[in-house]
Scaffold this active site. Sequence first.
Site, PDB file in Angstrom:
ATOM      1  CG  HIS A 139     -14.147  24.838  19.772  1.00 48.13           C
ATOM      2  ND1 HIS A 139     -14.048  23.551  19.304  1.00 48.13           N
ATOM      3  CD2 HIS A 139     -15.422  25.220  19.535  1.00 48.13           C
ATOM      4  CE1 HIS A 139     -15.219  23.175  18.821  1.00 48.13           C
ATOM      5  NE2 HIS A 139     -16.077  24.175  18.933  1.00 48.13           N
ATOM      6  CG  ASP A 141     -11.891  20.872  21.535  1.00 47.65           C
ATOM      7  OD1 ASP A 141     -12.211  22.048  21.282  1.00 47.65           O
ATOM      8  OD2 ASP A 141     -12.477  20.181  22.391  1.00 47.65           O
ATOM      9  CG  ASP A 172     -18.533  22.248  16.285  1.00 54.35           C
ATOM     10  OD1 ASP A 172     -17.969  23.138  16.920  1.00 54.35           O
ATOM     11  OD2 ASP A 172     -19.149  21.306  16.833  1.00 54.35           O
ATOM     12  CD  GLU A 206     -17.302  24.000  22.463  1.00 51.42           C
ATOM     13  OE1 GLU A 206     -18.470  24.365  22.673  1.00 51.42           O
ATOM     14  OE2 GLU A 206     -17.027  22.985  21.796  1.00 51.42           O
ATOM     15  CD  GLU A 207     -17.067  20.002  20.308  1.00 55.15           C
ATOM     16  OE1 GLU A 207     -18.019  19.726  21.050  1.00 55.15           O
ATOM     17  OE2 GLU A 207     -17.211  20.559  19.200  1.00 55.15           O
ATOM     18  CG  ASP A 233     -17.536  31.050  21.268  1.00 53.60           C
ATOM     19  OD1 ASP A 233     -16.806  30.619  20.355  1.00 53.60           O
ATOM     20  OD2 ASP A 233     -17.671  30.449  22.355  1.00 53.60           O
ATOM     21  CG  HIS A 479     -21.183  17.320  17.624  1.00 47.46           C
ATOM     22  ND1 HIS A 479     -21.395  17.349  18.979  1.00 47.46           N
ATOM     23  CD2 HIS A 479     -20.420  18.393  17.363  1.00 47.46           C
ATOM     24  CE1 HIS A 479     -20.777  18.401  19.499  1.00 47.46           C
ATOM     25  NE2 HIS A 479     -20.184  19.052  18.526  1.00 47.46           N
TER      26      HIS A 479
HETATM   27  C1  LIG Z   1     -35.842  29.663  13.485  1.00 43.55           C
HETATM   28  C2  LIG Z   1     -34.695  28.815  13.146  1.00 43.55           C
HETATM   29  C3  LIG Z   1     -34.329  27.854  14.198  1.00 43.55           C
HETATM   30  C4  LIG Z   1     -33.117  27.070  13.888  1.00 43.55           C
HETATM   31  C5  LIG Z   1     -32.559  26.601  15.116  1.00 43.55           C
HETATM   32  C6  LIG Z   1     -31.377  25.779  15.194  1.00 43.55           C
HETATM   33  C7  LIG Z   1     -30.300  25.903  14.264  1.00 43.55           C
HETATM   34  C8  LIG Z   1     -29.038  25.261  14.724  1.00 43.55           C
HETATM   35  C9  LIG Z   1     -27.890  25.774  13.974  1.00 43.55           C
HETATM   36  C10 LIG Z   1     -26.673  25.589  14.331  1.00 43.55           C
HETATM   37  C11 LIG Z   1     -26.348  24.903  15.589  1.00 43.55           C
HETATM   38  C12 LIG Z   1     -24.919  24.770  15.710  1.00 43.55           C
HETATM   39  C13 LIG Z   1     -24.426  24.769  17.084  1.00 43.55           C
HETATM   40  C14 LIG Z   1     -22.946  25.002  17.017  1.00 43.55           C
HETATM   41  C15 LIG Z   1     -22.316  25.034  18.306  1.00 43.55           C
HETATM   42  C16 LIG Z   1     -21.921  23.651  18.749  1.00 43.55           C
HETATM   43  C17 LIG Z   1     -21.154  23.737  19.993  1.00 43.55           C
HETATM   44  C18 LIG Z   1     -21.087  22.432  20.721  1.00 43.55           C
HETATM   45  O1  LIG Z   1     -21.101  21.387  20.166  1.00 43.55           O
HETATM   46  N1  LIG Z   1     -21.020  22.527  22.033  1.00 43.55           N
HETATM   47  C19 LIG Z   1     -21.039  21.420  22.953  1.00 43.55           C
HETATM   48  C20 LIG Z   1     -20.359  21.941  24.206  1.00 43.55           C
HETATM   49  C21 LIG Z   1     -20.392  21.030  25.380  1.00 43.55           C
HETATM   50  C22 LIG Z   1     -21.263  21.313  26.373  1.00 43.55           C
HETATM   51  C23 LIG Z   1     -21.271  20.534  27.480  1.00 43.55           C
HETATM   52  C24 LIG Z   1     -20.432  19.448  27.585  1.00 43.55           C
HETATM   53  C25 LIG Z   1     -19.540  19.184  26.577  1.00 43.55           C
HETATM   54  C26 LIG Z   1     -19.527  19.993  25.460  1.00 43.55           C
HETATM   55  C27 LIG Z   1     -22.461  21.032  23.276  1.00 43.55           C
HETATM   56  O2  LIG Z   1     -23.336  21.895  23.391  1.00 43.55           O
HETATM   57  O3  LIG Z   1     -22.707  19.826  23.430  1.00 43.55           O
HETATM   58 ZN   LIG Z   2     -18.119  24.018  18.561  1.00 40.62          ZN
HETATM   59 ZN   LIG Z   3     -19.168  20.849  18.806  1.00 43.29          ZN
END
Ligand SMILES: CCCCCCCC/C=C\CCCCCCCC(=O)N[C@@H](Cc1ccccc1)C(=O)O
Ligand SMILES: [Zn+2]
Ligand SMILES: [Zn+2]
Length: 514
Positions: A139, A141, A172, A206-207, A233, A479
Amino acid sequence: MNVRQSHWPRLNRKSGDPKLAVALYFHQKTFLSRTFTFKVNRELGQWENTSTIYPYLSPEQKEKLLDNFKVAVQIPTVSFSESDQNITALQEFDLLLRRVFPKVFSSSLVRHEVVGNYSHLFTVAGADAGLEPYMLLAHIDVVPANEADGWDAPPFSAQEIDGFIYGRGTIDNKQSVMGILQALEYLLERGYTPRRTFYIGLGHDEEINGEEGAVKIVNLLKSRGVKLLYVLDEGLTIMDGVVDGLNEPAALIGVSEKGQTTVKLSVSTPPGHSSMPPRESSIGILASAVARLEKNRMPNLFGHGPERATFEHLAHKFGWSYRMIMSNLWLFSSLLSSVLEGQPDTNAFVRTTTAVTMFNSGVKINVMPAYAEAFVNFRIHSSQTVQEVLNLIESTVSDKRVKVEFINGFDPLPISSYEDDTFGYQIIKKSVQDIFPQVTVTPGICVANTDSRHYTQLSPDIYRFAPSWYKPGDSARFHGVNERISIQNYEEIVLFYFQLMQNSDVRNLPTLRS
Ligand SMILES: CCCCCCCC/C=C\CCCCCCCC(=O)N[C@@H](Cc1ccccc1)C(=O)O
Ligand SMILES: [Zn+2]
Ligand SMILES: [Zn+2]
């Protein structure tokens, strides 16, 4: 002999994994009563001999890809809210893509479409129409960033400090947006013709839920009858030094993602003069309810979801003391799960999390507020449902004066296959091992949500992973402040997608050696 040697000479720095399968049976009431298999990566058999382009970047290419990436980070494609996006920046980003990836935009193999005004769908035609296509997502954004929060460099500067590029979106998720297209650009420059058709979907919202980007791309593909062999993704990363006792880096491929729900808690009380306050104010009642939710966390469900497989796959990589704990989970499971719940990132792995994100009340210092409200966002563990979480919230709040309203939510996503014969998972795993031979690959659960959750009708096999290095302290960069990526890591990301596109061209996975 490691048979891959003949096709990827440089890539075979790692010797073959040992074959080992130890099954332990436990008789406890928890998951420990199930078979706990120490499953070590099985060496796959002979890979199909496709003609591959060696994953190499010249010094000029390295310089160019870094320039392109920096400009991408400098464009503030911020999603402020569902009704407020930086449209000018999204338009500028569109122009950037066309300028820096001329081959992608002019190749007869690539069809480019703009979807929902600012999202992009690329269809890269494969030579063999009989092969099921796959899809890569990322994404454009980003979430807002404020330099005053403590950034070491302005968040849209892409400034270089000690070999890292600082900026919102560097992990991200502009590293994937630019990494995917940069890899395709270089492959096309070198005369690459894919055998298997693939799609690239770049969402612009996406955000803020992906309704205009991912959802519209999915509808377009559905209207064309497209089915996808796998989808990749953003999501989990290469964890290094984050889990106590695990002494080697591990690439966690998200085979599912947590669900989520948001509830609004509110309290209404009669307003009045602050010189004669009631025993409890609306703010006090609400604050107590919120404090109860924070204090009484949702249950630790370690072992009831795909995180169990993560530890099964990694067990042999732990130091001896942890190995002993894992070999005797009937005795030590609560010890291990309490270690995991000690840090916010690993805690997110083992339970439904509770995050109080908004709290509003009051109009004047001498007026008792008539109303107080708070929003609480829960990220739901794979083994729970929205309804179960709502029931637990009600019983924890347990105060008739506090109104609990469901705002929105969805259950945890289905679990994609990570078997030895699952094409998508094994191709991603091989591509990681090609570029990062020192890394162990294991399934994991993505703790946040991604655009890929909109793709469930197009494919059963959806993976969430980008090969960024994730080290202690990095959780605060998502974030948060000082989001950054090392220059070397960005080059590795380009090579990963370069390799993934070529690896995906095999017709079938090799048959397993017995
Ligand atoms: C054994 C080891 C455990 C380690 C666990 C955790 C490690 C975390 C590592 C990385 C995490 C990164 C996540 C990246 C994706 C972020 C995507 C995101 O920010 N999505 C938003 C989407 C959203 C959803 C609902 C409403 C608005 C936006 C989010 O989830 O908030
Ligand atoms: Zn993301
Ligand atoms: Zn994000």
